[in-house]
Enzyme design. Sequence first.
Site, PDB file in Angstrom:
ATOM      1  CG  ASP A   1      54.111  -7.949-132.045  1.00 21.30           C
ATOM      2  OD1 ASP A   1      54.779  -7.874-131.880  1.00 21.30           O
ATOM      3  OD2 ASP A   1      53.376  -6.749-131.982  1.00 21.30           O
ATOM      4  CB  VAL A   2      50.733 -12.487-131.961  1.00 25.66           C
ATOM      5  CG1 VAL A   2      49.849 -13.537-130.606  1.00 25.66           C
ATOM      6  CG2 VAL A   2      51.125 -11.823-131.115  1.00 25.66           C
TER       7      VAL A   2
END
Length: 303
Positions: free
Chosen positions: A22-23
Site C-alpha cells: 500500500d505504501v
Amino acid sequence: AQLPKHLSGDQTAINEFLDKFDVFLLDCDGVLWSGDHLFPGTVETLELLRSKGKQVVFVTNNSTKSRAEYQKKLTSMGIPSSVDEIFGSAYSSAIYIARILKLPPPKNKVFVLGESGIETELKSEGIEFIGGTDPAYRRDITPEDYKGIADGSLLDDNVGIVLAGLDFHVNYLKLSHAYHYLARGAKFLATNLDSTLPNNHAFFPGAGSISISLVNMTGQQPIALGKPSQAMMDSIEGKFQFDRKRTCMVGDRLDTDIRFGIEGKLGGTLAVLTGVSKKDEWEAEGAPVIPAYYVEKLSDLRG
Ligand code: PLP
Ligand code: CA
C-alpha cells in the site's frame, strides 16, 4: 541467500508485486532522476502508483535541501507532491534533536557542518544553531582561532550537539570547531553516512566522508539520522503510521536504501539499477544486503 526476483518484463510478477503493498518509500536520486536528469517514465510510473491508491513517500539522504526545496525540485521535474510526502535526512535530524534527544536548555545549541537545507529544517523545529552557511566560518584558520578555540573563548558554551551533513564549504576552521565541541562532550550526530555522492560525471565525496574525519579525530561514531538509520524509519512511521508489512522500500543503493528496508522489517525491498549499486553486488558470495525484487529501471513497473 535467495536472489531477488526480477520483475522487468514479467507482467504477472509486476501485478503480484504491486498488489502486495500500500505504501512505497521512494529513494530519489538514482531512482527518479540522476542529478538534474529525470529518468524517462518516472512521472508516469508515479501516476500509475497513485492511480492504484498507493501512498508514496519520498525518502532522501540529501541533507543539502529542505523539504520545501525538495518539493520545488519534484515540481520542476513534473512530479506532483506535497511537502508532507517528503522525508530528508536534514528533517529527520531536526526531528530527532527536537523530539527525541530533547537536550535541556541552555546547552542545546547545534554546531552545523552543512548547507542551508539543514538550517531550514532546524529552524522549523525551533532549534538554535551556529556554523552552517555563516560566512564567518568560510575562511582560513588564523593564529587567533587556534588560541581562542583551544582556550574556549571562541567557542559557544551552549553548543551541546555537532551535526555533520554534506558541507560543500568544509574547511579546517569548521572541522576544528566541530572537533573541539565534541572533545568538550557535545553529542555527535550525522545527517547520513553516504560514502560517495554520484553526479552526472562521476562519484564525489559524500556526507559520510566528511564526518569520518571527526570520527578519526575523536574515536566516536556519530548517530546517523538518514537511511539506513532506523531513527529515520521510526520518524516516518510516526508521521504516516503505515503497516510495515504492506510497505516497500525502493532504492538504488544496497548499503543505505535496501538495508534501511530490510532492517526496518518492511514487507519488501525493490532495487533499481539506475544508480549506485550493480547486480554483481548482491550476486557476490556472502553479499551482506540482498533486495527482495529488482528492476532495471523504475519505469519497468509500468509493464
Ligand atoms: N546527499 C547529497 C548531498 C545529495 O545531493 C544526494 C543526491 O542528490 C544524496 C545524498 C543521495 O540522495 P538519495 O538518498 O535521494 O539518493
Ligand atoms: Ca539514491
